[in-house]
Design an enzyme around this catalytic site. Structure first.
Site, PDB file in Angstrom:
ATOM      1  N   CYS A  33       0.825  -1.217   0.000  1.00  0.00           N
ATOM      2  CA  CYS A  33       0.000   0.000   0.000  1.00  0.00           C
ATOM      3  C   CYS A  33       0.855   1.262   0.000  1.00  0.00           C
ATOM      4  CB  CYS A  33      -0.942   0.012   1.199  1.00  0.00           C
ATOM      5  SG  CYS A  33      -0.068   0.053   2.767  1.00  0.00           S
ATOM      6  N   ASP A  35       2.276   2.598   2.587  1.00  0.00           N
ATOM      7  CA  ASP A  35       2.230   3.312   3.870  1.00  0.00           C
ATOM      8  C   ASP A  35       3.533   3.120   4.636  1.00  0.00           C
ATOM      9  OD1 ASP A  35      -0.264   3.963   3.147  1.00  0.00           O
ATOM     10  OD2 ASP A  35      -1.299   2.744   4.635  1.00  0.00           O
ATOM     11  N   CYS A 102      -2.313  -3.703   8.720  1.00  0.00           N
ATOM     12  CA  CYS A 102      -1.867  -2.358   9.108  1.00  0.00           C
ATOM     13  C   CYS A 102      -1.249  -2.374  10.508  1.00  0.00           C
ATOM     14  CB  CYS A 102      -3.025  -1.373   9.062  1.00  0.00           C
ATOM     15  SG  CYS A 102      -3.996  -1.463   7.541  1.00  0.00           S
TER      16      CYS A 102
HETATM   17 FE1  FES Z   1      -1.449   0.424   4.319  1.00  0.00          FE
HETATM   18 FE2  FES Z   1      -3.179   0.297   6.244  1.00  0.00          FE
HETATM   19  S1  FES Z   1      -3.596   0.218   4.130  1.00  0.00           S
HETATM   20  S2  FES Z   1      -1.062   0.247   6.411  1.00  0.00           S
END
Ligand code: FES
Length: 123
Positions: A33, A35, A102
């Site tokens: 993702c 992140d 996550c």
């Molecule tokens: Fe990437 Fe939550 S969607 S850490």
């Protein structure tokens, strides 16, 4: 759906920020993702006396970051190494199944910050 605790920590995250004099820094990212999370710790007598985070991520990642700082503050570094993604999700009254990954970021970034601290101490 998100629990009230997730919404609370997402909209009002605790311990956000950067620490210039951190004893340990841990960075973790999710390549899927994109992140990313950074955790800064201050350690005295093997106890985490202060902790801050910087997170670029989804609502769950931000809520998990906030919760990991609350959970770990005051713990010994040995106790903090036992914090798991499941214990963080439980502390937030659960995460939706598709958001469980996550919480990996929070536990992994915390553990990396502790390892960084130990490396710097030569332990
Ligand atoms: Fe990437 Fe939550 S969607 S850490």
């Amino acid at each position: 759906m998100y629990s009230e605790k997730v919404m609370d920590h997402f909209t009002n995250p605790r311990n956000v920020g950067v620490m210039d004099d951190a004893d340990g820094i841990g960075e973790e990212g999710n390549p899927v993702c994109g992140d990313a999370m950074k955790i800064f710790i201050k350690v005295k007598d093997d106890v985490i006396t202060d902790i801050k985070f910087q997170t670029f991520g989804c609502a769950s990642a931000i809520a998990v970051s906030s919760m990991v700082t609350e959970v770990a503050k005051g713990m010994t570094i040995d106790e903090a190494m036992k914090v798991t993604k499941q214990s963080l999700a439980d502390a937030l009254d659960g995460l939706p199944p598709q958001k469980m990954h996550c919480s990996n970021l929070g536990a992994d970034a915390l553990h990396k910050a502790i390892k960084d601290y130990r490396n710097k101490q030569g332990k």
